[in-house]
Design an enzyme around this catalytic site. Structure first.
Site, PDB file in Angstrom:
ATOM      1  N   ASP A   2       0.641  -1.218   0.063  1.00  0.00           N
ATOM      2  CA  ASP A   2      -0.221   0.198   0.026  1.00  0.00           C
ATOM      3  C   ASP A   2       0.857   1.334   0.103  1.00  0.00           C
ATOM      4  O   ASP A   2       0.503   2.454  -0.610  1.00  0.00           O
ATOM      5  CB  ASP A   2      -0.834  -0.102   1.107  1.00  0.00           C
ATOM      6  CG  ASP A   2      -2.248   0.965   1.017  1.00  0.00           C
ATOM      7  OD1 ASP A   2      -2.415   1.065  -0.145  1.00  0.00           O
ATOM      8  OD2 ASP A   2      -2.503   1.526   2.099  1.00  0.00           O
ATOM      9  N   CYS A  59      -9.429   4.932  -7.730  1.00  0.00           N
ATOM     10  CA  CYS A  59      -8.837   4.033  -6.689  1.00  0.00           C
ATOM     11  C   CYS A  59      -9.296   4.698  -5.079  1.00  0.00           C
ATOM     12  O   CYS A  59      -9.486   3.908  -4.088  1.00  0.00           O
ATOM     13  CB  CYS A  59      -7.412   4.013  -6.712  1.00  0.00           C
ATOM     14  SG  CYS A  59      -6.955   3.485  -8.248  1.00  0.00           S
ATOM     15  N   TYR A  63      -9.550   4.543   6.683  1.00  0.00           N
ATOM     16  CA  TYR A  63     -10.035   4.845   5.227  1.00  0.00           C
ATOM     17  C   TYR A  63     -11.637   5.187   5.494  1.00  0.00           C
ATOM     18  O   TYR A  63     -12.232   5.478   4.487  1.00  0.00           O
ATOM     19  CB  TYR A  63     -10.023   3.367   4.480  1.00  0.00           C
ATOM     20  CG  TYR A  63      -8.616   3.249   3.957  1.00  0.00           C
ATOM     21  CD1 TYR A  63      -8.242   4.072   2.668  1.00  0.00           C
ATOM     22  CD2 TYR A  63      -7.525   2.444   4.515  1.00  0.00           C
ATOM     23  CE1 TYR A  63      -6.776   3.935   2.200  1.00  0.00           C
ATOM     24  CE2 TYR A  63      -6.173   2.319   3.897  1.00  0.00           C
ATOM     25  CZ  TYR A  63      -6.152   3.196   2.737  1.00  0.00           C
ATOM     26  OH  TYR A  63      -4.844   3.161   2.349  1.00  0.00           O
ATOM     27  N   GLU A  86      -6.758  -1.945  -8.766  1.00  0.00           N
ATOM     28  CA  GLU A  86      -6.974  -2.123  -7.244  1.00  0.00           C
ATOM     29  C   GLU A  86      -7.555  -3.274  -7.124  1.00  0.00           C
ATOM     30  O   GLU A  86      -7.008  -4.134  -5.872  1.00  0.00           O
ATOM     31  CB  GLU A  86      -7.899  -1.060  -6.884  1.00  0.00           C
ATOM     32  CG  GLU A  86      -8.067  -0.777  -5.343  1.00  0.00           C
ATOM     33  CD  GLU A  86      -7.150   0.194  -4.772  1.00  0.00           C
ATOM     34  OE1 GLU A  86      -6.963   0.183  -3.775  1.00  0.00           O
ATOM     35  OE2 GLU A  86      -6.144   0.527  -5.755  1.00  0.00           O
TER      36      GLU A  86
END
Length: 578
Positions: free
Chosen positions: A73, A170, A201, A243
């Site tokens: 990531d 994304c 997130y 992704e």
């Protein structure tokens, strides 16, 4: 009878004028970012159902896997920061340039935050990009340099919009996943192993970051042509797919419950898919299609029958008859359901036998309604070739055909069990347009003489009881085919009261956009409804916690739980993956 959207299980078709209109398409007024998200949201669902995200949401993802994922990531975030730098250099508008610069700063801060939160115990300094990460890197570098189809390197100002198009997909995808997972982990526990990642997130700050990116994309796209906006849409879709490939590339160690088809030991188990047809697969019910067809082909005045031809009702007579049939059915079914609910006590747990007995009343009503259609003669004189053509033009729900085409590729057993009055010619014609020629259909059939309908119907599947008996028979016959003694793992997909018994007996009963009458009847007899993703995450947790458990065996019929899905894409993601 063939179902319609206003009934709990089925209903005779109204004339064409009463068919519901499809929702309006999203226009450019919404901005290209929103347009793309609405258009490609179904693709995002496939990311949600990857083994990595399901395992992470369950809290049972191995630390080794998470360590690898976080390390990869970081490469992604570095890539976004670099892409923002290119976009900032390309754009001429000072306000847009400042906006991109702010996004780049936020991304750099995100990298620092990840390093601060995870590097000490999760991220290895010697980690290298895996093939999926490298592929994504090459994808973004190709955009920033203008080396993709449809982009001219000389048009630097447009490259900024194209870069934002790919990055936005994304970022929006991660914001979507964060919110979906956060809702689950809040419901089940506060001491989640990956709480920090989920909060990162799903946080307001990340959601705001996503909105800022989308607003900039909209700003940079205002002056683009339709063709250029099409390039952004293509890059947006490709960004989501990149992704998803990244998620799939992570080495999930524990046994994953998704995709359902991937977890079967083919030496011992077989996947069997069952589906209703009307309004589960289709946008309008087949009964309405046949009713419309009778009206469209009706004579203006009385017809004198000639040899080998059946007299047709006039247009006005057909309209009047269909209206009477539809009204009697709608009112009668509502009364039937109200009566059966009043006649029985509400159950706290699944009362399957009580439900089956109650649905016998619905079965009697359905048979009487079908007899009314036959006696009215409204289907008399329909041409076989017209029915086939109508089937070829019948619109399916988004993602439905793709799901059935995937079943064919996977060589899984699939059966459609339907109240449709013309299963062989109508239902088969629908799926033949998609190259599906081996569909097993269990439905009623119109009677024909020399390619003309007599108005009669060969009744095979008229009621909830008929459906579940067909379902049981198919499973029984399947278990005894030759030397194949594989245990079936059954999935039934439906949307109405007529599907309830099959939905409950299947190992996995999935209700696609359940209607009010189904919910009220099912709830009355102790049935619980759980969103499919919630159920999958719970099953993943159970599968890992029970050592040696077979993930497919965690799904069992008559559990009293039905799973609700928002679309065929969600069902596809669960059963087959991307």
């Amino acid at each position: 009878m063939a179902s319609t959207s206003s009934s709990s299980s089925s209903k005779p078709p109204p004339p064409a004028s009463s068919s519901s209109n499809p929702p309006p398409a999203v226009g450019n007024a919404d901005g290209i970012a929103q347009t793309c998200w609405v258009k490609f949201r179904d693709e995002a669902i496939f990311a949600l159902y990857t083994p990595l995200i399901v395992s992470l949401a369950s809290g049972k993802l191995k630390v080794e896997t998470f360590r690898h994922c976080i390390a990869q990531d970081v490469y992604f975030l570095e890539l976004f920061a670099t892409a923002f730098e290119f976009a900032e250099a390309y754009v001429l508008d000072n306000e847009a340039k400042d906006g991109i610069k702010e996004l780049r700063k936020i991304t750099r801060k995100k990298i620092q935050c990840v390093a601060r939160e995870w590097r000490s115990d999760l991220i290895r300094d010697d980690a290298t990009p895996n093939p999926a990460t490298t592929k994504c890197t090459n994808f973004f570098l190709a955009i920033t340099s203008g080396k993709i189809d449809g982009i001219k390197p000389s048009e630097k100002t447009k490259l900024a919009a194209y870069i934002l198009g790919a990055i936005t997909s994304c970022i929006r995808l991660n914001a979507y996943i964060g919110k979906e997972v956060r809702e689950l982990f809040c419901e089940h526990e506060t001491n989640h192993r990956y709480k920090k990642w989920i909060e990162s997130y799903s946080s307001d700050s990340f959601q705001d970051f996503c909105l800022q990116t989308e607003k900039l994309l909209d700003k940079l796209s205002v002056a683009l042509t339709v063709e250029e906006l099409g390039i952004i849409e293509r890059l947006y879709s490709q960004g989501i797919k990149q992704e998803i490939e990244f998620f799939l590339a992570q080495p999930v160690i524990e046994k994953a419950i998704v995709p359902l088809s991937g977890e079967h030991n083919l030496e011992e188990r077989r996947l069997m898919i069952f589906s209703n047809f009307d309004l589960t697969c289709t946008c309008v019910d087949s009964g309405s299609t046949l009713a419309d067809l009778t009206i469209e082909t009706a004579p203006e005045s009385d017809q004198i029958p000639i040899e080998n031809q059946f007299a047709r009702m006039t247009l006005s007579a057909l309209r009047d008859n269909w209206k009477v049939i539809a009204n009697k059915y709608r009112d009668g079914l509502e009364q039937c359901i109200e009566k059966l609910l009043l006649a029985t006590e509400k159950a706290e747990k699944l009362n399957y036998e009580g439900l089956r007995k109650a649905l016998e009343q619905v079965s009697d009503f359905e048979k009487e309604a079908n007899l009314r259609v036959i006696e009215s003669g409204v289907l008399k004189g329909l041409k076989l070739e017209d029915i086939r053509e109508a089937g070829e033009l019948l619109e399916l729900q988004d993602g439905c055909m793709n799901f059935f085409q995937t079943i064919k590729k996977k060589n899984a057993d699939v059966h459609v069990i339907s109240y449709c009055w013309c299963g062989y010619y109508l239902i088969r014609s629908v799926f033949l347009t998609g190259g599906i020629d081996d569909l097993k259909v269990h439905a009623n059939e119109l009677e024909f003489e020399e390619s003309l309908s007599t108005g009669g119907i060969m009744m095979k599947v008229q009621s909830p009881i008929d459906k579940v008996e067909a379902f049981d028979k198919i499973l029984l016959e399947s278990s005894g085919e030759g030397n194949d003694k594989k245990k079936a793992v059954s999935v039934y997909i439906g949307d109405a009261v007529g599907d309830l018994l099959c939905l409950l007996k299947a190992d996995v009963g999935i209700v696609l956009a359940p209607i009010e009458s189904l919910i009220s009847v099912a709830s009355h007899f102790g049935v619980k409804f759980v969103p499919l993703f919630t159920g999958v995450v719970k099953k993943q947790r159970e599968c890992v916690e029970v050592e040696g458990a077979d993930s497919s065996s965690t799904w069992k019929g008559l559990s009293g739980i039905l799973y609700t899905a928002s679309s065929w894409a969600e069902i596809h993601a669960f059963v087959f993956g991307s």
